[in-house]
Scaffold this motif. Structure first.
Motif, mmCIF file in Angstrom:
data_model
loop_
_atom_site.group_PDB
_atom_site.id
_atom_site.type_symbol
_atom_site.label_atom_id
_atom_site.label_comp_id
_atom_site.label_asym_id
_atom_site.label_seq_id
_atom_site.Cartn_x
_atom_site.Cartn_y
_atom_site.Cartn_z
ATOM 1 N N MET A 1 41.770 28.226 47.024
ATOM 2 C CA MET A 1 41.970 29.193 47.804
ATOM 3 C C MET A 1 41.288 28.965 48.893
ATOM 4 S SD MET A 1 43.841 31.753 46.317
ATOM 5 C CE MET A 1 43.412 33.522 46.969
ATOM 6 N N MET B 1 34.239 33.475 47.096
ATOM 7 C CA MET B 1 35.230 34.223 48.204
ATOM 8 C C MET B 1 34.967 35.843 47.764
ATOM 9 S SD MET B 1 38.441 32.443 49.369
ATOM 10 C CE MET B 1 39.303 33.728 48.726
ATOM 11 N N LEU C 1 45.001 46.467 42.824
ATOM 12 C CA LEU C 1 45.410 45.105 42.960
ATOM 13 C C LEU C 1 45.673 44.164 41.946
ATOM 14 C CD1 LEU C 1 42.441 44.571 45.903
ATOM 15 C CD2 LEU C 1 44.846 44.145 46.226
ATOM 16 N N GLN D 1 45.457 37.452 48.037
ATOM 17 C CA GLN D 1 43.935 36.850 48.435
ATOM 18 C C GLN D 1 43.049 37.962 47.990
ATOM 19 O OE1 GLN D 1 43.208 36.092 52.634
ATOM 20 N NE2 GLN D 1 41.506 34.635 52.036
ATOM 21 N N MET D 2 43.300 39.337 48.394
ATOM 22 C CA MET D 2 42.445 40.399 48.200
ATOM 23 C C MET D 2 42.157 40.613 46.706
ATOM 24 S SD MET D 2 43.362 43.371 50.610
ATOM 25 C CE MET D 2 42.780 43.402 52.247
ATOM 26 N N ASN D 3 43.027 40.276 45.885
ATOM 27 C CA ASN D 3 42.991 40.425 44.489
ATOM 28 C C ASN D 3 41.920 39.281 43.928
ATOM 29 O OD1 ASN D 3 43.363 41.138 41.635
ATOM 30 N ND2 ASN D 3 45.413 39.940 41.447
ATOM 31 N N TYR D 4 42.112 38.061 44.446
ATOM 32 C CA TYR D 4 41.139 37.273 44.112
ATOM 33 C C TYR D 4 39.776 37.462 44.579
ATOM 34 C CZ TYR D 4 39.188 32.390 43.902
ATOM 35 O OH TYR D 4 38.473 31.248 43.884
ATOM 36 N N GLN D 5 39.741 38.174 45.848
ATOM 37 C CA GLN D 5 38.456 38.839 46.059
ATOM 38 C C GLN D 5 37.783 39.515 45.393
ATOM 39 O OE1 GLN D 5 39.286 39.574 50.014
ATOM 40 N NE2 GLN D 5 38.293 37.842 51.129
#
Lengths: 267, 553
Positions: free
Chosen positions: A152, A1, A93, B33-37
């Motif tokens: 995810m 991802m 983030l 989700q962006m942190n994961y990406q």
């Protein structure tokens, strides 16, 4: 991802932070920052301190980012995977998006039960002579104990929101979050134990070779002072450098309330 | 499994439980989700390979630089001697290695020890090219506070810095000009050995000079015991570096910790050097003055005489200033000096300056750098070029680093010519310029190498043109013919000179030349001695070049 399209990523990032996209064309993106994002990204605490102390609202800056390398000489910042700006956004983030609680969005008039899942995204680092990372996303059904990997990827396919939809209700977890986390850790430990360890064996081999060399090096030098200390220090250096180890680092995690889905099978 | 330590993440779950108790704050799905990406993008999926290349799309690395960085990381596990020839980009290789370790999260705390004159240049290079937040040491800093510090070794080894530094566990140590550490009895060596370090790079262009024990000392910083211990090493190999070519095993061992790229083996040889000797004659008036100076100073020490003669070949001003100084200090001959001074004042423009203007005007679209030994000449040239509508900026070693950068920028963007004095030779890189004029020739050929190295280095895209100015029937003719042309200095010896001089046990060729002139009773005698010196340099070069290929890789 991993991120495939940096431009889309940036667009989503600023939209998610309520910043207006002033200009967005041909790989050049200009956003109007909010005060919050200006404070987070623009590194001008004195300005904000000054403005606030004089009682004005202050004027957040505009930020122009260039993702198209052909336009990198235009006015603005060229942003790419190594640029300090992107690293700053990543750090932002990383620091702020650790925890969540989300509900599957459902359009229904029937009473629908939502089941609690604990989702943990974890980075495992294998460190020997060199280092390698692996990211695992794992979900645990907090009622029946079912587990799923690549969580995810699954979550990407369903609509999620921060509030519960009408006519939906949540089932209380039978497994506490803390012991759920322990179960996930145990599974990962087991996963690591069942791997092959060529990388670790190689590293240990080098470790022992260099220790032998070091001992030989000092074997005839009894004339110097503090010799033992020096050798001790160098032994430590070698150990620090080659002792194989594995690191767990949780990226983020959350509680997800999802409908009963038969495709979520036991892993 | 028991042999591998497992370190779990203990903080996350505690924070998460608190967060749940407080009912937030929670991330939206997009940001979660962006942190994961972001993590998935920045992680390192394989043990091998250079991740740093993806992070530095704006830098064009040369193949040998990438290869060197890979080898240092993958095969040498981060402890290596980088021994490329001058100008092949050792800084780039070192920056790439450091960046790789930082991206992989293996280096946080680093100490970079370089010559004082290069501190700010290293900082600039690491920051701008590699986005590595390296900071030059300032008095107000604590060594503990800053993660990546650049300092000179002289500052670092002094108390109280020394004690603070030795307390820190560094992840990465870099030492530039590491050949200065070849003697294990020096304070510098002892200091470097005592540093606590994980990874370590030693940078040097001349890894082995004349004693084999020097390479033993360098390797012992990185990997004690790799070449055995001191006693057995001496016993087996003695002190003579010639043994290195006789012993294939030793050579192999050295190659495990040292990488050496040569100009011949890399793509840099694609841009060639065009060397042109520009001969010119003095005008009649100048010639007359030169001869008078030669005769009148006949009774002086040979060295004083030679100095004055060299100066008049450079500019009237340089010679005038020396004469004035002597007239003020020496009462006995002050009359002679004063009469010479008044004659200098009558001379018209210098022939050499006129020739230089001609060369510059011939290349009116090109940037040109002029090197001179004398500040007086530098000032004169600046004035003279201006008279001819040529824009120029001065450059001196004594400039503060900010001023150096500014002058370099001015040269790059606004002026056609940069006029540098000798001390300006080190520490600036001017790859955007490919014409170099040696206005007067230094006695020390090493300086020529440094001068050329400013423009003929990594990043130079065009062929390099070098003009050597020499006036016929003067002292310059001797130096040019006997020293430079005979040993084919510009074509062959450059790059090996350091080694040759070490082989001959000549520590300072400048002193050597001064001795020749001062101990000679006549110009003829000096000529013969010069001739001998260049013969022996040439001979040593021919026999060492083949040997050079035998060690390193």
């Amino acid at each position: 991802m991993a991120i495939e399209h940096l431009h889309d990523f940036l667009q989503n990032y600023f939209t998610a932070h309520n910043c207006e996209l002033v200009h967005n064309q041909d790989g050049i993106l200009t956003v109007q920052l909010t005060e919050k994002m200006d404070r987070a990204l623009m590194n001008r605490p004195f300005y904000w301190h000054y403005v606030k102390s004089t009682g004005f609202a202050g004027e957040p800056m505009k930020l122009t980012l260039i993702t198209n390398p052909d336009r990198r000489d235009d006015k603005g910042e060229w942003i790419h995977f190594g640029s300090p700006r992107l690293q700053q956004l990543f750090a932002h983030l990383h620091d702020n998006e650790k925890f969540t609680k989300l509900f599957q969005k459902i359009d229904t008039t029937k009473k629908t039960a939502l089941y609690p899942w604990l989702v943990i995204n974890i980075k495992i680092s294998y460190i020997g002579k060199q280092k390698r990372d692996e990211i695992i996303s794992i979900g645990l059904h907090l009622v029946n104990g079912m587990m799923k990997t690549e969580m995810m990827e699954y979550l990407k396919t369903i609509p999620l929101q921060m509030t519960i939809s009408d006519y939906c209700f949540t089932i209380s977890p039978l497994i506490k979050v803390k012991s759920g986390f322990k179960r996930i850790e145990a599974v990962l430990e087991n996963y690591i134990e069942n791997q092959t360890y060529e990388w670790a064996d190689e590293s240990l081999k080098t470790l022992n070779e260099e220790i032998d060399l070091l001992k030989h090096f000092y074997s005839d030098r009894m004339d110097e002072e503090n010799l033992d200390n020096k050798m001790e220090q160098e032994l430590n250096e070698i150990t620090n450098r080659y002792q194989p180890h594995v690191l767990f680092n949780v990226i983020n995690g959350g509680i997800f309330y999802l409908t009963d889905d038969p495709t979520l099978t036991i892993q | 499994m028991s042999k591998i330590q497992l370190k779990k993440d203990t903080t996350f779950i505690e924070e998460f439980l608190t967060n749940l108790d407080n009912e937030g704050p929670f991330s939206s799905w997009e940001l979660f989700q962006m942190n994961y990406q972001a993590e998935a993008t920045s992680m390192t999926p394989t043990f091998n390979g250079l991740r740093a290349l993806d992070y530095l799309p704006h830098v064009d690395f040369l193949p040998h630089q990438i290869q060197t960085a890979k080898q240092a990381v993958e095969e040498m596990n981060g402890r290596a001697i980088l021994a490329d020839e001058v100008g092949l980009g050792k800084t780039i290789e070192a920056g790439l290695i450091l960046k790789e370790y930082m991206i992989r999260g293996l280096v946080k705390k680093a100490l970079i020890l370089v010559p004082a004159s290069l501190v700010s240049q290293w900082a600039k290079e690491l920051n701008e090219k590699f986005y590595i937040p390296a900071i030059p040491y300032r008095k107000s800093y604590n060594w503990e506070q800053v993660d990546i510090l650049i300092s000179s070794i002289d500052t670092a080894k002094r108390s109280p810095h020394r004690e603070q530094i030795l307390d820190i566990n560094y992840d990465f140590i870099l030492i530039d000009e590491a050949h200065k550490l070849k003697n294990h009895k020096t304070k510098n060596y002892e200091f470097v050995r005592a540093l606590k370090k994980k990874y370590c790079l030693l940078l040097t262009a001349t890894p082995v000079q004349n004693r084999l024990i020097e390479i033993f000392n360098l390797v012992s910083i990185l990997k004690p015991g790799h070449l055995g211990n001191y006693e057995t090493f001496l016993e087996q190999y003695g002190k003579d570096r010639k043994n290195i070519k006789q012993d294939a095993y030793l050579k192999q061992l050295v190659q495990k910790v040292m990488i050496r790229n040569t100009r011949k083996g890399t793509e840099l040889s694609n841009t060639s050097r065009n060397i042109e000797t520009v001969w010119l004659d003095f005008t009649e008036e100048e010639k007359a003055f030169y001869q008078e100076l030669d005769q009148l100073t006949g009774t002086f020490a040979t060295f004083t005489k030679i100095t004055l003669l060299r100066e008049i070949c450079s500019s009237r001003e340089a010679c005038f200033l020396s004469l004035k100084k002597m007239a003020d200090n020496e009462n006995a001959n002050s009359e002679i000096f004063r009469s010479l001074m008044s004659k200098i004042e009558e001379l018209p423009n210098h022939s050499k300056a006129e020739k230089v203007v001609e060369i510059i005007q011939r290349n009116s679209d090109e940037k040109v750098i002029i090197f001179t030994e004398y500040r007086a000449t530098q000032l004169y040239l600046q004035w003279y070029l201006q008279q001819n509508n040529i824009t120029s900026v001065p450059f001196r070693g004594g400039f503060k680093s900010g001023k150096k950068d500014w002058m370099k920028q001015l040269f790059k963007n606004h002026a056609q010519v940069l006029i540098a004095t000798e001390a300006g030779g080190e520490g600036i890189n001017l790859q955007f310029c490919n014409h170099l004029i040696n206005y007067d020739l230094p006695w020390n050929p090493m300086r020529i190498e440094q001068r050329i190295g400013r423009i003929h280095r990594y990043g130079q895209e065009k062929d390099v043109h070098i003009y050597n100015m020499a006036i016929r029937e003067t002292v310059e003719e001797h130096i040019m013919n006997l020293l430079y042309e005979k040993i084919k200095l510009f074509e062959q010896v450059i790059g090996n000179l350091d080694m040759i001089l070490a082989e001959l046990n000549i520590t300072d060729i400048e002193t050597e030349l001064q001795t020749i002139f001062s101990e000679s009773t006549s110009t003829g005698e000096a000529k013969i001695k010069l001739d001998n010196l260049s013969s022996i340099i040439k001979y040593t070069h021919d026999s060492t070049v083949s040997e050079e290929k035998q060690y390193g890789n």
